[in-house]
Write an enzyme that holds these catalytic residues in place. Structure first.
Site, PDB file in Angstrom:
ATOM      1  N   GLU A   1       0.615  -1.118  -0.044  1.00 61.66           N
ATOM      2  CA  GLU A   1      -0.040  -0.037  -0.508  1.00 61.66           C
ATOM      3  C   GLU A   1       0.601   1.247  -0.329  1.00 61.66           C
ATOM      4  O   GLU A   1       0.887   2.392   0.498  1.00 61.66           O
ATOM      5  CB  GLU A   1      -0.833  -0.198   1.440  1.00 61.66           C
ATOM      6  CG  GLU A   1      -1.456  -1.356   1.165  1.00 61.66           C
ATOM      7  CD  GLU A   1      -3.124  -0.899   2.547  1.00 61.66           C
ATOM      8  OE1 GLU A   1      -2.916  -0.444   3.365  1.00 61.66           O
ATOM      9  OE2 GLU A   1      -3.340  -2.316   2.309  1.00 61.66           O
TER      10      GLU A   1
ATOM     11  N   ASN B   1       1.904  -5.130  -3.304  1.00 57.05           N
ATOM     12  CA  ASN B   1       0.754  -5.958  -3.100  1.00 57.05           C
ATOM     13  C   ASN B   1      -0.263  -4.026  -3.025  1.00 57.05           C
ATOM     14  O   ASN B   1       0.036  -3.319  -1.866  1.00 57.05           O
ATOM     15  CB  ASN B   1       0.635  -6.362  -1.548  1.00 57.05           C
ATOM     16  CG  ASN B   1      -0.725  -6.965  -1.753  1.00 57.05           C
ATOM     17  OD1 ASN B   1      -1.567  -7.486  -2.255  1.00 57.05           O
ATOM     18  ND2 ASN B   1      -1.463  -7.040   0.040  1.00 57.05           N
TER      19      ASN B   1
ATOM     20  N   HIS C   1     -10.606  -6.096  -2.010  1.00 53.41           N
ATOM     21  CA  HIS C   1     -11.241  -6.145  -1.414  1.00 53.41           C
ATOM     22  C   HIS C   1     -12.626  -5.367  -1.980  1.00 53.41           C
ATOM     23  O   HIS C   1     -12.460  -3.486  -2.855  1.00 53.41           O
ATOM     24  CB  HIS C   1     -10.768  -5.199  -0.426  1.00 53.41           C
ATOM     25  CG  HIS C   1      -9.983  -5.379   0.555  1.00 53.41           C
ATOM     26  ND1 HIS C   1     -10.016  -6.872   1.278  1.00 53.41           N
ATOM     27  CD2 HIS C   1      -8.301  -5.073   1.128  1.00 53.41           C
ATOM     28  CE1 HIS C   1      -9.191  -7.248   2.025  1.00 53.41           C
ATOM     29  NE2 HIS C   1      -8.183  -6.198   1.495  1.00 53.41           N
TER      30      HIS C   1
ATOM     31  N   GLU D   1      -6.395 -10.443  -1.565  1.00 51.62           N
ATOM     32  CA  GLU D   1      -6.803 -10.338  -0.065  1.00 51.62           C
ATOM     33  C   GLU D   1      -8.131 -10.503  -0.448  1.00 51.62           C
ATOM     34  O   GLU D   1      -9.379  -9.397   0.219  1.00 51.62           O
ATOM     35  CB  GLU D   1      -6.167  -8.855   0.792  1.00 51.62           C
ATOM     36  CG  GLU D   1      -5.182  -8.970   0.776  1.00 51.62           C
ATOM     37  CD  GLU D   1      -4.880  -7.857   2.322  1.00 51.62           C
ATOM     38  OE1 GLU D   1      -5.186  -6.882   2.223  1.00 51.62           O
ATOM     39  OE2 GLU D   1      -3.676  -7.231   1.559  1.00 51.62           O
TER      40      GLU D   1
ATOM     41  N   ASP E   1     -12.278 -10.476  -0.242  1.00 49.11           N
ATOM     42  CA  ASP E   1     -13.829 -10.251  -0.222  1.00 49.11           C
ATOM     43  C   ASP E   1     -14.071  -9.818  -0.675  1.00 49.11           C
ATOM     44  O   ASP E   1     -14.018  -9.143  -1.270  1.00 49.11           O
ATOM     45  CB  ASP E   1     -13.324 -10.223   1.621  1.00 49.11           C
ATOM     46  CG  ASP E   1     -12.821  -9.019   2.385  1.00 49.11           C
ATOM     47  OD1 ASP E   1     -12.686  -8.075   0.952  1.00 49.11           O
ATOM     48  OD2 ASP E   1     -11.936  -8.868   3.198  1.00 49.11           O
TER      49      ASP E   1
HETATM   50  O1  9MR Z   1      -7.939  -7.471   8.797  1.00 51.05           O
HETATM   51  C1  9MR Z   1      -6.305  -7.160   9.330  1.00 51.05           C
HETATM   52  C2  9MR Z   1      -7.019  -6.254  10.199  1.00 51.05           C
HETATM   53  O2  9MR Z   1      -7.014  -7.646  11.734  1.00 51.05           O
HETATM   54  C3  9MR Z   1      -6.128  -4.857  11.313  1.00 51.05           C
HETATM   55  O3  9MR Z   1      -6.622  -5.000  12.300  1.00 51.05           O
HETATM   56  C4  9MR Z   1      -5.950  -4.184  10.132  1.00 51.05           C
HETATM   57  C5  9MR Z   1      -4.816  -2.802  11.088  1.00 51.05           C
HETATM   58  O4  9MR Z   1      -4.811  -2.263   9.733  1.00 51.05           O
HETATM   59  O5  9MR Z   1      -5.243  -5.280   9.314  1.00 51.05           O
HETATM   60  C6  9MR Z   1      -5.866  -5.545   8.234  1.00 51.05           C
HETATM   61  O6  9MR Z   1      -5.422  -6.591   7.672  1.00 51.05           O
HETATM   62  C7  9MR Z   1      -5.123  -5.303   6.213  1.00 51.05           C
HETATM   63  C8  9MR Z   1      -3.936  -6.191   5.379  1.00 51.05           C
HETATM   64  O7  9MR Z   1      -3.771  -6.635   6.051  1.00 51.05           O
HETATM   65  C9  9MR Z   1      -3.589  -5.188   4.402  1.00 51.05           C
HETATM   66  N1  9MR Z   1      -5.005  -4.307   3.681  1.00 51.05           N
HETATM   67  C10 9MR Z   1      -5.969  -3.971   3.904  1.00 51.05           C
HETATM   68  C11 9MR Z   1      -6.479  -4.778   4.876  1.00 51.05           C
HETATM   69  C12 9MR Z   1      -7.724  -5.226   5.720  1.00 51.05           C
HETATM   70  O8  9MR Z   1      -7.545  -3.636   6.654  1.00 51.05           O
END
Ligand code: 9MR
Length: 459
Positions: A160, A202, A238, A265, A267
């Site tokens: 990101e 990513n 997402h 990722e 969903d």
């Molecule tokens: O699913 C993850 C969640 O449990 C955490 O709190 C969060 C923290 O920012 O990150 C989520 O996973 C993210 C991933 O690492 C990167 N892309 C977006 C995902 C969803 O926010």
């Protein structure tokens, strides 16, 4: 929350073109259809993965589905910077190691997520900037990738780093403010630390040809042309209630640059289109021969960060949803990968930037070579140190810089001096090298360094 709001706004403006085609194909199955996601993906030379919260591995209902349906895992949080280096230089691998053991015991590959991300930086790193942060982040990449060396199929080296909105540029962060080359420095360090892992960039909101995905595309093209080691691009996916009509075309244009693509990722917002969107995404991956696998961001709806969106393939009781069937059918109907099974080692030579002249390792001592990325008024030097047949317990590399040139920033080494004769000594984690082993460090400067040649002394 801010991240999520931006994401939702962007997914709802996407267009719907891919769905109609998707609905008919989702009904098709092949004669030898697999009956689980993992078997069906494997039949087609791909993996099907899930993000795992390792704390849930002791919940039977969760693990039963995970082991039956998935042959790849990624840690939802446990391999992130705040989890693995909560205090500077103190590393904690408990959660990550547990996930790797579970994967190895159940025939699963592991995606590593994520070496560098502007979110979930530990507090100590949030408070850093400039050359101190640059050294700390490269050290983090080196340490973590070395710890998991040989166990990771693909690493999200950088997550990101591009901004949302129309500009197609980088996101502001303390990482970005260490210099625009922070991403390539991270990829080079990751390659040295784990030459067998595929190295991915990513990001999200890259689900079609748009300004953000084009910014990333241009970076990947630049990396490939300059020999910066990158093997794959992750599309988080997402998704909302529609899918961009050029989702597959976008994957394909990246694949055409010579990198693998992965859905990392996935969903999808619940509602009438959920199953169709899941099917369309799966079909898009199957239709791109360099799309090596799909990961959903969780197992059951109630495991998801998206809470009431019910965004996954299994309901909270572990039942298969319509979206599950849509994915399974698309896997079974899709073409296989003709060549390159996903476990192939990366095609890039591990550590050699292509512009380096070949360097014969000496029988004792060490050798150094430099590759320069120069612009009007400045440069970044990436220096490769190769140990001779006796190995090293430390090394020191000297340069005589042209007048007017000055070192402003160094990573993975300690500089003495900044103008004229400048020396770079190893830092604590990269001084000890086996015979023929290679490590890299870098420095940034003002002025011009063209024509410089390094000399290397080993101890
Ligand atoms: O699913 C993850 C969640 O449990 C955490 O709190 C969060 C923290 O920012 O990150 C989520 O996973 C993210 C991933 O690492 C990167 N892309 C977006 C995902 C969803 O926010």
């Amino acid at each position: 929350m801010k991240h999520r709001r931006v994401l939702r706004a962007a997914v709802t403006v996407a267009v719907t073109g891919a769905l109609a085609a998707g609905m008919t194909m989702a009904l098709t199955t092949s004669a030898n259809a697999g009956t689980t996601l993992r078997a069906s993906a494997a039949e087609k030379g791909r993996y099907f993965g899930a993000a795992v919260a390792t704390g849930k591995l002791s919940t039977g209902a969760y693990t039963t589905i995970l082991n039956r349906e998935f042959n790849s895992v990624v840690a939802e949080n446990e391999m992130k910077w705040d989890a693995t280096e909560p205090q500077q230089g103190r590393f904690s691998y408990t959660g990550g190691d547990r996930l790797v053991s579970h994967a190895q015991a159940n025939g699963m590959s592991v995606r590593g997520h994520a070496l560098l991300w502007y979110q979930q930086e530990p507090g100590w790193a949030q408070n850093m900037s400039g050359s101190a942060l640059r050294s700390a982040m490269i050290n983090h990449v080196t340490q973590v990738a070395t710890h998991f060396r040989g166990k990771i199929y693909a690493w999200d080296v950088v997550n990101e780093a591009f901004a949302d909105g129309g500009g197609g540029g980088r996101r502001d962060s303390n990482l970005q403010r260490t210099g625009n080359d922070w991403i390539e420095a991270a990829f080079r360090a990751a390659r040295v630390a784990d030459p067998g892992a595929k190295l991915c960039y990513n990001d999200y909101n890259t689900d079609g040809i748009n300004a953000k995905s084009t910014g990333i595309y241009n970076m990947v093209r630049d990396f490939k042309s300059r020999g910066v080691p990158i093997d794959c691009v992750g599309f988080q996916s997402h998704l909302g209630t529609s899918l961009a009509g050029d989702y597959q075309a976008n994957l394909q244009r990246f694949a055409d640059l010579g990198v693998d693509v992965q859905i990392t990722e996935l969903d999808v917002m619940t509602g009438g289109n959920q199953a169709n969107i899941y099917g369309a995404v799966t079909r898009a991956c199957m239709n791109v021969s360099r799309c090596t696998g799909i990961t959903t961001w969780g197992v059951r709806d109630c495991d998801s960060w998206r809470g009431s969106d019910n965004a996954l393939l299994f309901d909270c009781n572990g039942n298969k949803k319509a979206a599950y069937t849509s994915v399974l059918n698309a896997l079974n109907a899709g073409p296989g990968i003709p060549t390159d099974p996903p476990t192939d080692p990366p095609t890039d030579p591990p550590t050699d930037p292509p512009t380096d002249p070949p360097t014969d390792p000496p029988t004792v001592g060490c050798a150094a070579s430099v590759s320069l990325n120069s612009w009007n008024g400045g440069f970044v030097a990436t220096v490769k140190v190769t140990a001779g047949s006796a190995g090293t317990s430390g090394w020191n590399v000297g340069f005589t810089l042209p007048s007017g040139a000055s070192v402003t920033n160094t990573w993975s080494a300690t500089a003495s001096g900044s103008t004229g004769t400048v020396r770079f000594a190893n830092v604590n984690y990269n001084g000890r090298l086996g015979a023929g082993q290679v490590t890299e460090f870098g420095f940034q400067g003002t002025g011009s360094a063209s024509g410089v040649t390094p000399t290397c002394t080993a101890s």
